[in-house]
Design a protein around this motif. Structure first.
Motif, PDB file in Angstrom:
ATOM      1  N   LEU A 134     -12.241 -34.773 -23.278  1.00  0.00           N
ATOM      2  CA  LEU A 134     -11.137 -35.638 -22.858  1.00  0.00           C
ATOM      3  C   LEU A 134     -10.424 -36.258 -24.047  1.00  0.00           C
ATOM      4  O   LEU A 134      -9.259 -36.630 -23.955  1.00  0.00           O
ATOM      5  CB  LEU A 134     -11.661 -36.748 -21.939  1.00  0.00           C
ATOM      6  N   GLN A 230      -9.615 -44.726 -21.307  1.00  0.00           N
ATOM      7  CA  GLN A 230     -10.422 -43.513 -21.216  1.00  0.00           C
ATOM      8  C   GLN A 230     -11.444 -43.445 -22.345  1.00  0.00           C
ATOM      9  O   GLN A 230     -12.610 -43.079 -22.131  1.00  0.00           O
ATOM     10  CB  GLN A 230      -9.498 -42.286 -21.265  1.00  0.00           C
ATOM     11  N   LYS A 258     -11.332 -39.219 -14.080  1.00  0.00           N
ATOM     12  CA  LYS A 258     -10.580 -38.066 -13.578  1.00  0.00           C
ATOM     13  C   LYS A 258      -9.155 -38.480 -13.211  1.00  0.00           C
ATOM     14  O   LYS A 258      -8.187 -37.755 -13.498  1.00  0.00           O
ATOM     15  CB  LYS A 258     -11.304 -37.493 -12.353  1.00  0.00           C
ATOM     16  N   GLU A 261      -7.099 -39.143 -16.426  1.00  0.00           N
ATOM     17  CA  GLU A 261      -6.684 -37.892 -17.054  1.00  0.00           C
ATOM     18  C   GLU A 261      -5.478 -37.290 -16.329  1.00  0.00           C
ATOM     19  O   GLU A 261      -4.536 -36.809 -16.965  1.00  0.00           O
ATOM     20  CB  GLU A 261      -7.855 -36.902 -17.056  1.00  0.00           C
ATOM     21  N   GLN A 265      -1.747 -36.739 -18.001  1.00  0.00           N
ATOM     22  CA  GLN A 265      -1.128 -35.411 -17.975  1.00  0.00           C
ATOM     23  C   GLN A 265       0.232 -35.449 -17.279  1.00  0.00           C
ATOM     24  O   GLN A 265       1.233 -34.931 -17.803  1.00  0.00           O
ATOM     25  CB  GLN A 265      -2.054 -34.427 -17.250  1.00  0.00           C
ATOM     26  N   GLU A 318      -1.366 -31.685 -24.813  1.00  0.00           N
ATOM     27  CA  GLU A 318      -2.594 -31.931 -25.575  1.00  0.00           C
ATOM     28  C   GLU A 318      -2.278 -32.404 -26.997  1.00  0.00           C
ATOM     29  O   GLU A 318      -2.981 -33.251 -27.552  1.00  0.00           O
ATOM     30  CB  GLU A 318      -3.448 -30.660 -25.625  1.00  0.00           C
ATOM     31  N   LYS A 321      -1.470 -36.066 -26.927  1.00  0.00           N
ATOM     32  CA  LYS A 321      -2.704 -36.850 -26.888  1.00  0.00           C
ATOM     33  C   LYS A 321      -3.337 -36.899 -28.277  1.00  0.00           C
ATOM     34  O   LYS A 321      -3.904 -37.916 -28.675  1.00  0.00           O
ATOM     35  CB  LYS A 321      -3.686 -36.242 -25.884  1.00  0.00           C
TER      36      LYS A 321
END
Length: 518
Positions: A134, A230, A258, A261, A265, A318, A321
């Motif tokens: 994650l 997170q 979950k 995330e 996204q 990604e 992040k």
């Protein structure tokens, strides 16, 4: 019919025996073979323990070390990496420990360290597992051709010309923080105690939100807040007893992770879609990190005429992040440890302030002027030597490899203990544990004995050196210069010196300073 039953039964027995063999080999036979190979070459360490290796002792020593702070003059190594320090103290530099079922070889020879960084195909990062996936995303998690592709597309994002356009965003974020400090200090008198650590974390997060997402700054800020939450959940899980399959259970925390995330996204995807639409319409400003990334990605696809040469939207998400995890953490720790050290060493604080005032007076620092802050640069380098953002790196041997006089079989892992290399008296002299920025007066290459810059590793080294190091340094210089223009400071008596490693090296109990308005 009996023949069919016999065949099925025989197959079941065969596959059961094969499974048992694989488990036995993985859990015992292979680790013992690797141990024998390492000991035959003169390496020493604890004997292998089934499945857990040295992990139980490692976690216990770390937990014990973090129970109480240390004196600011003490060596921080026993607190930050107590188990590694214990192993090397017990067995010497040519030693290894057990990372579960994998032997972890310590490499302290600068020439071998350099070789590890150069041979990036043979020595790769262990893949992230479980909840770590994650957080370990984007460029930092890739290897081989995928890493090369992403690095090529990302290079323009951190080009020096792009950084120049980000300076106003850095300046605005620092100004907002300092306005808060001035409001706090001016309530009663011209000085006040303040834990600056949460302020520095918010500063770097805000600056990254502005530079990453530009006009979508507020949306980016919410994303980074979710990422911070997170990170907290993942850390809690790492510090607790691991139960196989636990992360798949529908517990309250697992459901929240979950959900976070998915929110992250979806939010990044929405920002990207808006930007792509604006780019099509010719209305986009691509001076921020996201805009430059999308522009570079499209150019790579157009040049090669194939989408496979670019990143997918998922991969772009990604990388966004990755901007946060790599950029925010590294810069915030550099700034806070610098303030702590300058709070203790008033002479260097005065020298840095004199340099800043000489170049800028009370005016806003600019990009060109920041590049001429030699004293500030020396201070930052010495801070990163004593308090490196990342205290160690681990690489896995992908195929049997000879390095120096060692023959490392596939499956062995090596650790580059950055903090131990930074404190090595053979490399840095008997004063290695002291804060002496003057050692960097002639640059990094001439700071250590033997003039080997591969022993100074705050951003790594070689082909995979941190892509965002210039970004981090410009932001940190802007922050320190503006702080020095408005405040002097010293350590509070309530400051508790407790460096601890949570992905990056952070002050466990904050950074309490006494601020004085200038």
């Amino acid at each position: 019919m009996e023949n069919i039953y016999s065949l099925v039964a025989g197959s079941c027995v065969f596959f059961l025996l094969l499974l048992v063999w694989k488990m036995l080999n993985s859990a015992w036979l292979k680790p013992k073979r690797l141990e024998k190979c390492l000991r035959a070459q003169g390496l020493t360490g604890n004997p292998y323990r089934l499945l857990v290796g040295d992990m139980k002792e490692y976690l216990f020593m770390l937990k014990e070390a973090q129970k109480k702070p240390i004196s600011i003059s003490d060596d921080i190594v026993p607190r930050v990496t107590p188990f590694f320090a214990e192993i090397i103290n017990k067995y010497g530099n040519n030693s290894f420990c057990w990372f579960g079922q994998n032997p972890l070889v310590f490499l302290m020879d600068p020439e071998l360290v350099k070789e590890i960084f150069v041979k990036i195909n043979r020595f790769q990062k262990p893949p992230a597992k479980g909840l770590a996936k994650l957080l370990q995303t984007g460029l930092i998690s890739h290897e081989g051709e995928k890493w090369k592709k992403h690095r090529k597309i990302l290079n323009p994002v951190f080009h020096i010309q792009k950084l120049k356009h980000m300076v106003p965003a850095f300046r605005l974020s620092v100004s907002e923080m300092l306005s808060e400090w001035e409001a706090i200090v001016s309530r009663e008198r011209s000085s006040e105690e303040l834990d600056v650590w949460p302020h520095i974390q918010r500063l770097t997060s805000d600056a990254l939100s502005r530079t990453a997402f530009g006009s979508s700054y507020e949306e980016g800020r919410k994303i980074f807040e979710l990422l911070k939450e997170q990170t907290g959940y993942v850390l809690m899980a790492i510090r607790s007893v691991y139960l196989p399959g636990w992360r798949f259970l529908p517990t309250k925390k697992n459901m929240r992770m979950k959900y976070i995330e998915k929110l992250i996204q979806d939010s990044i995807r929405e920002i990207i879609n808006k930007r792509l639409k604006a780019m099509k319409e010719g209305k986009a400003n691509n001076d921020d990190l996201l805009g430059t990334l999308l522009e570079s990605n499209q150019k790579e696809i157009q040049i090669n005429g194939d989408k496979r040469y670019g990143m997918s939207i998922k991969e772009v998400i990604e990388e966004c992040k990755f901007f946060y995890s790599a950029g925010q953490e590294t810069t915030s720790t550099l700034i806070v440890w610098t303030l702590i050290l300058l709070g203790r060493h008033q002479d260097w604080q005065s020298r840095a302030r004199e340099e800043v005032l000489h170049h800028f007076g009370r005016n806003h620092p600019d990009f060109e002027g920041l590049n001429h802050l030699k004293t500030v640069n020396m201070i930052f380098n010495e801070t990163m030597r004593l308090y490196p953002p990342v205290v160690s790196l681990i690489r896995k041997v992908e195929e049997d490899t000879k390095i120096g006089t060692l023959h490392l079989p596939s499956g062995v892992m090596v650790t580059l203990p950055i903090i131990l290399l930074h404190y090595d008296t053979k490399t840095w002299g008997e004063d290695a544990k002291e804060f002496k920025p003057e050692r960097f007066a002639e640059g990094i290459s001439n700071a250590s004995k033997g003039n080997n810059n591969a022993v100074f590793l705050p951003f790594g080294w070689g082909p995979r050196i941190c892509i965002g190091q210039n970004f981090a340094m410009v932001e940190a210089k802007m922050a320190l210069a503006m702080i020095l223009q408005r405040f002097s400071f010293h350590l509070s008596t309530s400051y508790s010196h407790a460096p601890h490693n949570i992905f990056t090296l952070q002050p466990q109990h904050g950074a309490h300073l006494i601020l004085h308005k200038l």
